[in-house]
Design a protein around this motif. Structure first.
Motif, PDB file in Angstrom:
ATOM      1  N   ARG A 189       0.812  -1.215   0.000  1.00  0.00           N
ATOM      2  CA  ARG A 189       0.000   0.000   0.000  1.00  0.00           C
ATOM      3  C   ARG A 189       0.844   1.265   0.000  1.00  0.00           C
ATOM      4  N   ALA A 190       1.980   1.201   0.657  1.00  0.00           N
ATOM      5  CA  ALA A 190       2.860   2.364   0.704  1.00  0.00           C
ATOM      6  C   ALA A 190       3.913   2.342  -0.400  1.00  0.00           C
ATOM      7  N   LEU A 191       3.959   1.266  -1.179  1.00  0.00           N
ATOM      8  CA  LEU A 191       4.998   1.110  -2.189  1.00  0.00           C
ATOM      9  C   LEU A 191       4.498   1.317  -3.610  1.00  0.00           C
ATOM     10  N   VAL A 192       3.175   1.301  -3.780  1.00  0.00           N
ATOM     11  CA  VAL A 192       2.584   1.452  -5.111  1.00  0.00           C
ATOM     12  C   VAL A 192       1.585   2.602  -5.086  1.00  0.00           C
ATOM     13  N   GLY A 193       1.820   3.610  -5.914  1.00  0.00           N
ATOM     14  CA  GLY A 193       0.890   4.725  -6.048  1.00  0.00           C
ATOM     15  C   GLY A 193       0.085   4.572  -7.324  1.00  0.00           C
ATOM     16  N   VAL A 194      -1.201   4.894  -7.266  1.00  0.00           N
ATOM     17  CA  VAL A 194      -2.093   4.672  -8.406  1.00  0.00           C
ATOM     18  C   VAL A 194      -2.865   5.937  -8.733  1.00  0.00           C
ATOM     19  N   GLN A 195      -2.861   6.320 -10.015  1.00  0.00           N
ATOM     20  CA  GLN A 195      -3.703   7.389 -10.527  1.00  0.00           C
ATOM     21  C   GLN A 195      -4.687   6.737 -11.480  1.00  0.00           C
ATOM     22  N   LEU A 196      -5.958   6.707 -11.119  1.00  0.00           N
ATOM     23  CA  LEU A 196      -6.967   6.038 -11.920  1.00  0.00           C
ATOM     24  C   LEU A 196      -7.615   6.992 -12.912  1.00  0.00           C
ATOM     25  N   GLN A 197      -8.062   6.425 -14.032  1.00  0.00           N
ATOM     26  CA  GLN A 197      -8.680   7.221 -15.089  1.00  0.00           C
ATOM     27  C   GLN A 197      -9.938   7.935 -14.598  1.00  0.00           C
ATOM     28  N   GLU A 198     -10.720   7.272 -13.759  1.00  0.00           N
ATOM     29  CA  GLU A 198     -11.996   7.828 -13.329  1.00  0.00           C
ATOM     30  C   GLU A 198     -11.963   8.380 -11.902  1.00  0.00           C
ATOM     31  N   SER A 199     -10.768   8.578 -11.352  1.00  0.00           N
ATOM     32  CA  SER A 199     -10.694   9.055  -9.978  1.00  0.00           C
ATOM     33  C   SER A 199     -11.120  10.514  -9.893  1.00  0.00           C
ATOM     34  N   GLY A 200     -11.706  10.888  -8.771  1.00  0.00           N
ATOM     35  CA  GLY A 200     -12.133  12.264  -8.578  1.00  0.00           C
ATOM     36  C   GLY A 200     -12.239  12.565  -7.101  1.00  0.00           C
ATOM     37  N   LEU A 201     -12.307  13.836  -6.771  1.00  0.00           N
ATOM     38  CA  LEU A 201     -12.401  14.269  -5.388  1.00  0.00           C
ATOM     39  C   LEU A 201     -13.665  15.090  -5.203  1.00  0.00           C
ATOM     40  N   GLN A 202     -14.041  15.299  -3.959  1.00  0.00           N
ATOM     41  CA  GLN A 202     -15.178  16.167  -3.685  1.00  0.00           C
ATOM     42  C   GLN A 202     -14.863  17.582  -4.152  1.00  0.00           C
ATOM     43  N   ASP A 203     -15.841  18.213  -4.762  1.00  0.00           N
ATOM     44  CA  ASP A 203     -15.622  19.513  -5.381  1.00  0.00           C
ATOM     45  C   ASP A 203     -15.120  20.573  -4.404  1.00  0.00           C
ATOM     46  N   LYS A 204     -15.571  20.511  -3.151  1.00  0.00           N
ATOM     47  CA  LYS A 204     -15.222  21.553  -2.180  1.00  0.00           C
ATOM     48  C   LYS A 204     -13.876  21.319  -1.487  1.00  0.00           C
ATOM     49  N   LEU A 205     -13.282  20.164  -1.715  1.00  0.00           N
ATOM     50  CA  LEU A 205     -11.995  19.860  -1.092  1.00  0.00           C
ATOM     51  C   LEU A 205     -10.898  20.676  -1.769  1.00  0.00           C
ATOM     52  N   THR A 206     -10.052  21.339  -0.973  1.00  0.00           N
ATOM     53  CA  THR A 206      -8.963  22.104  -1.564  1.00  0.00           C
ATOM     54  C   THR A 206      -7.775  21.189  -1.855  1.00  0.00           C
ATOM     55  N   VAL A 207      -6.860  21.688  -2.657  1.00  0.00           N
ATOM     56  CA  VAL A 207      -5.655  20.926  -3.003  1.00  0.00           C
ATOM     57  C   VAL A 207      -4.879  20.564  -1.744  1.00  0.00           C
ATOM     58  N   GLY A 208      -4.672  21.541  -0.861  1.00  0.00           N
ATOM     59  CA  GLY A 208      -3.926  21.289   0.367  1.00  0.00           C
ATOM     60  C   GLY A 208      -4.621  20.278   1.262  1.00  0.00           C
ATOM     61  N   GLU A 209      -5.938  20.362   1.366  1.00  0.00           N
ATOM     62  CA  GLU A 209      -6.693  19.420   2.189  1.00  0.00           C
ATOM     63  C   GLU A 209      -6.584  17.998   1.636  1.00  0.00           C
ATOM     64  N   ALA A 210      -6.653  17.875   0.321  1.00  0.00           N
ATOM     65  CA  ALA A 210      -6.554  16.547  -0.299  1.00  0.00           C
ATOM     66  C   ALA A 210      -5.180  15.932  -0.053  1.00  0.00           C
ATOM     67  N   LEU A 211      -4.137  16.720  -0.227  1.00  0.00           N
ATOM     68  CA  LEU A 211      -2.782  16.208  -0.026  1.00  0.00           C
ATOM     69  C   LEU A 211      -2.544  15.826   1.432  1.00  0.00           C
TER      70      LEU A 211
END
Length: 235
Positions: free
Chosen positions: A73-95
């Motif tokens: 889980r800590a060794l593999v990072g994944v960026q999915l084609q359909e991934s998304g975040l809540q609209d109101k979440l800021t960049v800093g909050e997400a990170l």
């Protein structure tokens, strides 16, 4: 030892073979492309590698471990084609949220700076451009300090300028010592970025090699791809 080993992978949905006897290996430090048209089985393949789907057959090893090994889980990072975040979440909050899921995350503020997001930390996800959303998606895939990054259709929907920026980011990720698996249906993207490519069509690997080797005997990788997929459909 290869970073990723896939042998005879099979996955069915109902009566359809999404992936059939797919095999390939990814070496440390390379950008490995999985290239094919829509519906070729690319996303299913990498989702099995990332333990997001359970295969129906075959064997997968990631860094010598079974994909469902919690240590990955800590060794593999994944960026999915359909991934998304809540609209109101800021960049800093997400990170910060994602960093909190790992024991030894990278400095997410420094990562934001590396990926050109330092001035976007207070901006909500809904207000980001397409390119900025992709940069954030990459940052979230890297915040855990992974050894492997899986990027699925990273540049889909981006304009040419944003696409070129994304290509530069992929090269930077590899320069940071991260092995990259890049899923794409764009021949130019594979040709410019990938050290080696597995071409999938109708759930099968129809070619495997360097972009130059695959294009040999053709005018371009595009022509080689058309030839390979046409031949696959005739079999």
């Amino acid at each position: 030892m290869p970073v990723i080993e896939v042998n005879d992978l099979r996955k069915r949905y109902g009566g359809t073979d999404a992936v059939r006897d797919v095999s390939f290996a990814v070496e440390a430090g390379e950008i490995f492309g999985i290239l094919g048209p829509n519906g070729a089985g690319k996303t299913t393949t990498v989702e099995c590698v990332a333990a997001l789907r359970v295969p129906d057959g075959g064997e997968i090893r990631v860094l010598g471990r079974h994909p469902r090994d919690p240590a990955l889980r800590a060794l593999v990072g994944v960026q999915l084609q359909e991934s998304g975040l809540q609209d109101k979440l800021t960049v800093g909050e997400a990170l910060a949220l994602y960093a909190g899921c790992y024991r030894e995350p990278t400095d997410w503020r420094a990562l934001a700076g590396e990926l050109g997001l330092a001035d976007r930390l207070r901006v909500r996800y809904a207000n980001l451009s397409g390119g900025q959303k992709q940069r954030l998606s990459i940052a979230l895939a890297l915040v855990g300090n992974p050894r492997v990054a899986i990027l699925d259709e990273l540049t889909t929907g981006l304009d040419p300028h944003a696409r070129r920026d994304a290509w530069g980011l992929v090269r930077s990720i590899r320069d940071w010592g991260v092995t990259v698996v890049l899923v794409t249906h764009l021949m130019e993207e594979a040709e410019r970025l990938c050290d080696r490519v597995a071409v999938l069509d109708r759930g099968e690997v129809v070619a495997l090699g360097t972009p130059a080797a695959l294009a040999a005997g053709h005018d371009s990788l595009d022509d080689a791809f058309i030839s390979l997929t046409t031949r696959s459909g005739e079999e």
